[in-house]
Design a protein around this motif. Sequence first.
Motif, short mmCIF file in Angstrom:
data_model
loop_
_atom_site.label_atom_id
_atom_site.label_comp_id
_atom_site.label_asym_id
_atom_site.label_seq_id
_atom_site.Cartn_x
_atom_site.Cartn_y
_atom_site.Cartn_z
N ASP A 91 -59.70 -128.90 72.65
CA ASP A 91 -59.64 -127.89 73.52
C ASP A 91 -59.68 -126.53 73.48
OD1 ASP A 91 -59.40 -130.50 75.17
OD2 ASP A 91 -57.08 -130.12 75.38
N VAL A 92 -59.01 -126.08 72.32
CA VAL A 92 -58.84 -124.52 72.00
C VAL A 92 -60.31 -124.15 71.64
CG1 VAL A 92 -58.22 -123.03 70.35
CG2 VAL A 92 -56.60 -124.49 71.35
N LEU A 93 -61.21 -124.79 70.67
CA LEU A 93 -62.36 -124.41 70.27
C LEU A 93 -63.33 -124.35 71.45
CD1 LEU A 93 -62.41 -126.09 66.71
CD2 LEU A 93 -61.94 -123.57 67.04
N SER A 94 -63.27 -125.65 72.36
CA SER A 94 -64.35 -125.67 73.38
C SER A 94 -64.47 -124.60 74.32
CB SER A 94 -64.35 -127.09 73.95
OG SER A 94 -63.24 -127.31 74.78
N THR A 95 -63.07 -124.24 74.73
CA THR A 95 -62.66 -123.18 75.57
C THR A 95 -63.07 -121.78 74.95
OG1 THR A 95 -60.73 -124.31 76.56
CG2 THR A 95 -61.05 -122.06 76.88
N TYR A 96 -62.81 -121.70 73.70
CA TYR A 96 -63.29 -120.44 73.10
C TYR A 96 -64.94 -120.25 72.88
CZ TYR A 96 -64.03 -116.77 69.81
OH TYR A 96 -64.62 -115.35 69.32
N TYR A 97 -65.66 -121.66 72.59
CA TYR A 97 -67.12 -121.49 72.92
C TYR A 97 -67.49 -120.93 74.18
CZ TYR A 97 -71.71 -123.18 72.47
OH TYR A 97 -73.14 -123.50 72.41
N GLU A 98 -66.95 -121.33 75.30
CA GLU A 98 -67.20 -121.30 76.61
C GLU A 98 -66.95 -119.71 76.98
OE1 GLU A 98 -65.59 -124.11 79.38
OE2 GLU A 98 -66.56 -125.74 78.17
N THR A 99 -65.61 -119.07 76.51
CA THR A 99 -65.34 -117.99 77.11
C THR A 99 -65.33 -116.84 76.00
OG1 THR A 99 -63.13 -118.27 76.37
CG2 THR A 99 -63.68 -119.17 78.61
N GLN A 100 -65.41 -116.90 74.82
CA GLN A 100 -65.24 -116.16 73.89
C GLN A 100 -64.10 -115.35 73.88
OE1 GLN A 100 -67.89 -115.73 71.23
NE2 GLN A 100 -68.14 -117.91 72.00
N SER A 101 -63.03 -115.87 74.09
CA SER A 101 -61.70 -115.29 74.47
C SER A 101 -60.66 -116.29 73.71
CB SER A 101 -61.45 -115.22 76.08
OG SER A 101 -60.01 -115.08 76.37
N TRP A 102 -59.85 -115.42 72.70
CA TRP A 102 -58.88 -116.62 72.00
C TRP A 102 -57.70 -116.59 73.11
CZ3 TRP A 102 -59.96 -119.78 68.85
CH2 TRP A 102 -60.59 -119.51 67.76
N PRO A 103 -57.48 -115.69 73.90
CA PRO A 103 -55.90 -115.93 74.90
C PRO A 103 -56.34 -117.00 75.71
CG PRO A 103 -56.22 -113.51 74.71
CD PRO A 103 -57.51 -114.36 73.84
N ALA A 104 -57.53 -117.04 76.21
CA ALA A 104 -57.97 -118.33 77.34
C ALA A 104 -57.86 -119.64 76.42
CB ALA A 104 -59.30 -118.08 77.77
N ALA A 105 -58.60 -119.47 75.43
CA ALA A 105 -58.71 -120.77 74.58
C ALA A 105 -57.41 -121.23 74.16
CB ALA A 105 -59.52 -120.46 73.26
N LEU A 106 -56.34 -120.25 73.64
CA LEU A 106 -55.16 -120.65 73.37
C LEU A 106 -54.28 -121.51 74.28
CD1 LEU A 106 -54.65 -118.13 70.48
CD2 LEU A 106 -54.96 -120.59 70.06
N LYS A 107 -54.39 -120.85 75.65
CA LYS A 107 -53.85 -121.12 76.46
C LYS A 107 -54.19 -122.43 77.01
CE LYS A 107 -52.83 -119.92 81.41
NZ LYS A 107 -52.90 -118.85 82.52
N ALA A 108 -55.44 -122.76 77.04
CA ALA A 108 -56.07 -124.30 77.16
C ALA A 108 -55.62 -125.29 76.32
CB ALA A 108 -57.63 -123.86 77.26
N GLY A 109 -55.24 -124.95 74.93
CA GLY A 109 -54.97 -126.04 74.16
C GLY A 109 -53.54 -126.19 73.31
N VAL A 110 -52.90 -124.93 73.67
CA VAL A 110 -51.35 -125.07 72.89
C VAL A 110 -50.62 -125.10 74.00
CG1 VAL A 110 -49.87 -123.41 71.53
CG2 VAL A 110 -52.28 -123.50 71.04
N SER A 111 -49.87 -126.20 74.23
CA SER A 111 -48.98 -126.59 75.07
C SER A 111 -47.62 -125.47 74.89
CB SER A 111 -48.68 -127.95 75.25
OG SER A 111 -47.65 -128.32 74.14
#
Length: 123
Positions: A91-111
């Motif tokens: 979830d983190v990596l796919s969100t980062y791939y889509e958004t290029q944003s670590w905050p958005a990616a971490l929010k998506a995958g780190v509960s």
Amino acid sequence: LLLLSCIFQMETTQESYLDLFPLDAIVYLTPDSENGNLCTVFLFPLQNLTLQRAQEQSLQTARLPIREYMVKTVNTKNYHSETLAINQVFDVLSTYYETQSWPAALKAGVSSGKGYVLPDAVK
């Protein structure tokens, strides 16, 4: 052996990743790494053994930049973990791939149960 690529194609093989790829193209993803700058193509997340195995095989390591973008929350169990399940990492990596944003990616995958949140979520 499961290989995840940036376009999320998956293949399985009985061959060793050490035989399939040059060492400089392999990055072990491990929460024990000192390197918080994750830029990886292949992931081999094996909890507790990853750092040692990577060092034995002279591979570079990386971790998700949780410490760099998130803060520890106060919780009753005083529990904080940077170790994620493979679906959370995906979830983190796919969100980062889509958004290029670590905050958005971490929010998506780190509960929040991991004891970390983004700074703007702290009240």
